[in-house]
Enzyme design. Structure first.
Site, mmCIF file in Angstrom:
data_model
loop_
_atom_site.group_PDB
_atom_site.id
_atom_site.type_symbol
_atom_site.label_atom_id
_atom_site.label_comp_id
_atom_site.label_asym_id
_atom_site.label_seq_id
_atom_site.Cartn_x
_atom_site.Cartn_y
_atom_site.Cartn_z
ATOM 1 C CG ASP A 95 -84.288 22.877 -37.594
ATOM 2 O OD1 ASP A 95 -85.246 22.766 -38.412
ATOM 3 O OD2 ASP A 95 -84.282 22.573 -36.277
ATOM 4 C CG ASP A 284 -79.971 28.344 -33.717
ATOM 5 O OD1 ASP A 284 -78.745 28.091 -34.059
ATOM 6 O OD2 ASP A 284 -80.927 27.838 -33.013
ATOM 7 C CB CYS A 322 -81.934 47.656 -22.374
ATOM 8 S SG CYS A 322 -82.756 46.710 -23.704
ATOM 9 C CB CYS A 324 -85.660 46.803 -25.625
ATOM 10 S SG CYS A 324 -86.645 46.563 -24.222
ATOM 11 C CB CYS A 327 -85.443 48.876 -21.118
ATOM 12 S SG CYS A 327 -85.282 47.073 -20.773
HETATM 13 ZN ZN ZN Z 1 -84.738 46.233 -22.686
#
Ligand code: ZN
Length: 390
Positions: A95, A284, A322, A324, A327
């Site tokens: 930025d 963002d 999820c 990920c 998880c």
């Molecule tokens: Zn997750």
């Protein structure tokens, strides 16, 4: 214009203005719509670069203001630039420093030339101008540089918003001029700075507060100067959500079709899905990491507050939908225990899940645009969030 910077529009959704594309930089390409995790001080808080790569982050953001103050752009430049310094080979957007100068510092004096401010760290005086912001970002060597703008305070009168956008306009022209000088005449950066990335792209920032005619006027001015991409700034600064979407739905479709569109600092998963439907390509926000450190998780069924005592004995993952790594392995009860005990790992796991949830949402958004099922995805995603946790 940066020659190594390419935006390809790959697919346009029939029912909405959503589009799927790809942006190529000298540090590789990334697919859009994209979410950029915020690496404020050269670090996405609580996460390692390996975790970000595994979670699928294809571009991250660095804050010019923070890196300029500490460790300093000259130091980073002498260590090979920001990519090498933080050991991140994928694209980086920096930025302009403007937002932090206006929101974090005190006793500033703003003139046509630039802004004088006191560091929030030690109170030392500094001066940033459009030229200086370009010099810092060139020293950092990011792939996408943002023009130096004044983030119009909210609320603003029409006259204030007009004066502010006109200043931003003049600063945008000076930004472009100085960046191209730095790329074409590297010696102008001074003896201590090496131009590490002469293929940096430059984005202009649309301002005008919530006044739609001023937003248009700002955009026309930016298009006249000509940028590699266009950002919508000055939103998510305290205005009503309805006012924010009024601006985005008015201005996004007027932005050049063949350039990326970036909505700065926004937002929740539902905000992002809505803005994608309006034709925005890049986002963002500090929300996934900041909220994670406060125990708030984003899930496919809305927000989950891990402090809640109901999760004390809960052996389920944060979000069973999820994929990920958090998880797949850890329970709500364990993460709650870490959080309540103030363990560092608590912030790591909550941040990793939230960032993964955002990045996974972007992946599904892109897939659904390509398959022509974005509207269907949007309906089911939003109704899933509205179901709430338990
Ligand atoms: Zn997750």
């Amino acid at each position: 214009m940066a020659q190594d910077f390419i935006f390809e529009k790959l697919r346009h959704d029939d029912a909405t203005r959503a589009r799927a594309g790809r942006i190529t930089t000298s540090h590789g390409s990334f697919d859009t719509p994209a979410f950029m995790p915020v690496g404020t001080q050269g670090s996405v808080k609580a996460l390692t670069q390996e975790m970000l790569e595994r979670a699928g982050a294809s571009i991250i953001l660095g804050n010019t203001y923070h890196l300029y103050l500490r460790p300093g752009h000259v130091t980073i430049n002498q260590l090979g630039g920001l990519h090498r310094f933080i050991s991140w080979e994928r694209p980086i957007l920096t930025d302009s420093g403007g937002f932090q100068v206006f929101s974090l510092t005190s006793l500033r004096k703003m003139t046509e030339e630039g802004v004088e401010f006191q560091s929030h760290i030690d109170g030392a005086s500094h001066f940033i101008s459009p030229e200086k912001s370009m010099e810092i970002q060139a020293a950092l060597g990011s792939d996408i540089v943002m023009a130096f703008d004044e983030c119009t305070p909210f609320p603003a009168t029409r006259d204030e918003a007009l004066a502010s956008l006109e200043l931003t306009q003049r600063w945008a022209r000076r930004s472009k001029q100085r960046l191209s000088e730095l790329h074409n005449e590297p010696a102008s950066a001074g003896p201590r700075i090496t131009i590490v990335n002469p293929t940096q792209a430059l984005f202009g920032i649309n301002q005008g507060s919530t006044f739609l005619d001023l937003r248009e006027r700002s955009l026309e001015g930016l298009i006249e100067i000509g940028f590699d991409g266009y950002a919508i700034g000055g939103l998510s600064v305290g205005e009503e959500k309805g006012a924010m979407f009024e601006v985005v739905s008015h201005i996004a479709p007027r932005m050049p079709e063949d350039r990326p569109r970036y909505l700065m600092g926004v937002g929740t998963p539902e905000d992002i899905v809505e803005a994608v439907a309006l034709g925005v390509d890049m986002f963002d926000c500090v929300m996934p990491t900041r909220n994670a450190r406060n125990g708030q998780l984003f899930t496919s069924r809305g927000k989950l507050n891990i402090k809640n005592s109901r999760y004390k004995d809960d052996s389920q993952p944060l979000d069973d939908a999820c994929p990920c790594e958090v998880c797949r392995r850890y329970s709500r009860a364990y993460i709650r225990h870490l959080y309540m005990s103030g363990e560092i790992l608590g912030s790591v796991l909550t941040s990793l899940h939230n960032i993964s949830f955002y990045l996974d949402t972007m992946r599904v958004i892109r897939q659904s645009i390509e398959l022509g099922t974005f509207s269907k995805f949007r309906d089911s995603f939003l109704s899933g969030l509205a179901r709430g946790q338990d």
